[in-house]
Design a protein around this motif. Structure first.
Motif, short mmCIF file in Angstrom:
data_model
loop_
_atom_site.label_atom_id
_atom_site.label_comp_id
_atom_site.label_asym_id
_atom_site.label_seq_id
_atom_site.Cartn_x
_atom_site.Cartn_y
_atom_site.Cartn_z
N MET A 57 6.99 -23.74 -2.67
CA MET A 57 6.60 -23.37 -4.03
C MET A 57 5.44 -24.25 -4.49
O MET A 57 5.53 -25.48 -4.41
N ARG A 102 17.40 -23.32 1.61
CA ARG A 102 18.34 -22.21 1.40
C ARG A 102 18.87 -21.66 2.72
O ARG A 102 19.24 -20.50 2.82
N CYS A 158 19.89 -28.17 -2.01
CA CYS A 158 19.36 -27.18 -2.94
C CYS A 158 20.10 -27.33 -4.26
O CYS A 158 21.32 -27.09 -4.31
N PRO A 159 19.41 -27.77 -5.31
CA PRO A 159 20.07 -27.81 -6.61
C PRO A 159 20.31 -26.38 -7.07
O PRO A 159 19.47 -25.51 -6.83
N ARG A 183 11.10 -33.21 0.21
CA ARG A 183 12.22 -32.54 -0.45
C ARG A 183 11.79 -31.19 -0.96
O ARG A 183 10.76 -31.04 -1.59
N HIS A 184 12.50 -30.19 -0.63
CA HIS A 184 12.33 -28.89 -1.26
C HIS A 184 13.67 -28.19 -1.26
O HIS A 184 14.62 -28.66 -0.63
N ALA A 185 13.75 -27.13 -2.01
CA ALA A 185 15.02 -26.41 -2.12
C ALA A 185 15.27 -25.68 -0.80
O ALA A 185 14.58 -24.71 -0.49
N PHE A 233 24.47 -21.38 0.86
CA PHE A 233 23.45 -21.10 1.88
C PHE A 233 23.90 -21.62 3.25
O PHE A 233 23.08 -22.06 4.06
C1 LIG Z 1 18.28 -27.74 -12.14
C2 LIG Z 1 17.85 -26.82 -11.04
C3 LIG Z 1 18.55 -25.66 -10.79
C4 LIG Z 1 18.19 -24.82 -9.74
N1 LIG Z 1 18.95 -23.72 -9.47
C5 LIG Z 1 18.72 -23.01 -8.37
C6 LIG Z 1 19.63 -21.98 -7.98
O1 LIG Z 1 20.61 -21.69 -8.65
N2 LIG Z 1 19.39 -21.33 -6.81
C7 LIG Z 1 18.31 -21.62 -6.03
O2 LIG Z 1 18.15 -21.00 -4.97
N3 LIG Z 1 17.42 -22.57 -6.37
C8 LIG Z 1 17.61 -23.29 -7.51
N4 LIG Z 1 16.77 -24.31 -7.85
C9 LIG Z 1 15.63 -24.63 -6.98
C10 LIG Z 1 14.31 -24.23 -7.62
O3 LIG Z 1 14.11 -22.84 -7.51
C11 LIG Z 1 13.19 -25.00 -6.92
O4 LIG Z 1 13.39 -26.38 -7.12
C12 LIG Z 1 11.79 -24.62 -7.42
O5 LIG Z 1 11.52 -23.27 -7.16
C13 LIG Z 1 10.72 -25.49 -6.76
O6 LIG Z 1 10.80 -25.36 -5.35
P1 LIG Z 1 11.06 -26.61 -4.40
O7 LIG Z 1 12.23 -27.38 -4.97
O8 LIG Z 1 11.39 -26.00 -3.06
O9 LIG Z 1 9.84 -27.43 -4.39
C14 LIG Z 1 17.08 -25.14 -8.93
C15 LIG Z 1 16.35 -26.31 -9.22
C16 LIG Z 1 16.73 -27.13 -10.24
C17 LIG Z 1 15.97 -28.40 -10.49
#
Ligand SMILES: Cc1cc2nc3c(=O)[nH]c(=O)nc-3n(C[C@H](O)[C@H](O)[C@H](O)COP(=O)(O)O)c2cc1C
Length: 220
Positions: A207, A14, A165-166, A10-12, A124
């Motif tokens: 990240m 985009r 992506c949260p 799992r990762h964000a 995205f």
């Molecule tokens: C509550 C929450 C809100 C987030 N909001 C955003 C956002 O608005 N846009 C975005 O691109 N990423 C967002 N993220 C993703 C984070 O940037 C990402 O989880 C963090 O950099 C770690 O990277 P990874 O999830 O890819 O491991 C959010 C994550 C969380 C948990």
């Protein structure tokens, strides 16, 4: 899929493919995610899942606001601590360098950063988005519950071959979201989440995480 594998993969994401998410898969994931724990079993989350016409309307309305130079609504909940101290300031700065640097955007190029960031409000490219609300009177423990619920959703999505992506960025346009969703007055938006099939093409930086000893203390 093994739990470790789900967590590690799992990762964000985009960048999503233009491929719809099957409604039955979403129902299966959200039914299972309801097993997430919550203090006193309050299950304080209120989830809205948008796709099709409602999501298109939402994307269009926010795109119009962004294009008109509208910087968004007054926040109902602060996104970050203010001021932000060490080590969080450094971690946030490192995140920005990796995210925007990987796209060749200089740190001080705020216009280019804003253009990239606007991808948030197009999900995205994802065809499905989830919005998590809480009742306004919920104190921090229930916000923690909602976080556990959302992570459970994201891990289950992985086991279905889906990504997510949260996105707290949605909170910046919470009024427009409320116009489309029409939640009860007493609810406040926590965050959104784009859901879909990841586009494997664009390279995305992973990240890093702080060393275990920076965040965990074992007392033996
Ligand atoms: C509550 C929450 C809100 C987030 N909001 C955003 C956002 O608005 N846009 C975005 O691109 N990423 C967002 N993220 C993703 C984070 O940037 C990402 O989880 C963090 O950099 C770690 O990277 P990874 O999830 O890819 O491991 C959010 C994550 C969380 C948990």
């Amino acid at each position: 899929m093994d739990v470790y594998e789900a967590v590690a993969s799992r990762h964000a994401v985009r960048a999503f493919l233009d491929r719809p998410v099957e409604p039955e898969v979403l129902s299966r994931v959200l039914t299972a995610a309801a097993h997430a724990p919550s203090g006193g079993n309050l299950q304080p989350w209120h989830i809205y899942v948008l796709s099709g016409d409602p999501l298109s309307r939402l994307k269009e309305r926010i795109a119009a606001r962004v294009a008109a130079g509208d910087r968004g609504d007054a926040l109902e909940v602060p996104l970050y601590p203010d001021p932000m101290g060490t080590p969080y300031r450094e971690r946030l700065s490192d995140f920005g360098k990796r995210r925007y640097g990987s796209l060749g955007i200089a740190q001080d190029d705020l216009a280019a950063r804003a253009r990239v960031r606007a991808g948030n409000w197009n999900c995205f490219g994802a065809s499905t988005a989830l919005f998590c609300y809480l009742d306004r009177n919920m104190p921090p423990p229930q916000w923690g519950d909602a976080g556990m619920y959302l992570q459970t959703v994201m891990l289950l999505l992985r086991s279905e071959g889906l990504d997510s992506c949260p996105q707290i960025a949605w909170a910046e346009y919470h009024r427009t979201i409320a116009e489309v969703i029409e939640p009860p007055q007493e609810r406040v938006l926590y965050c959104g989440m784009s859901i879909g099939y990841a586009d494997p093409e664009p390279p995305a930086p992973r990240m890093p995480r702080a060393p275990l000893s920076d965040t965990v203390t074992f007392l033996r």
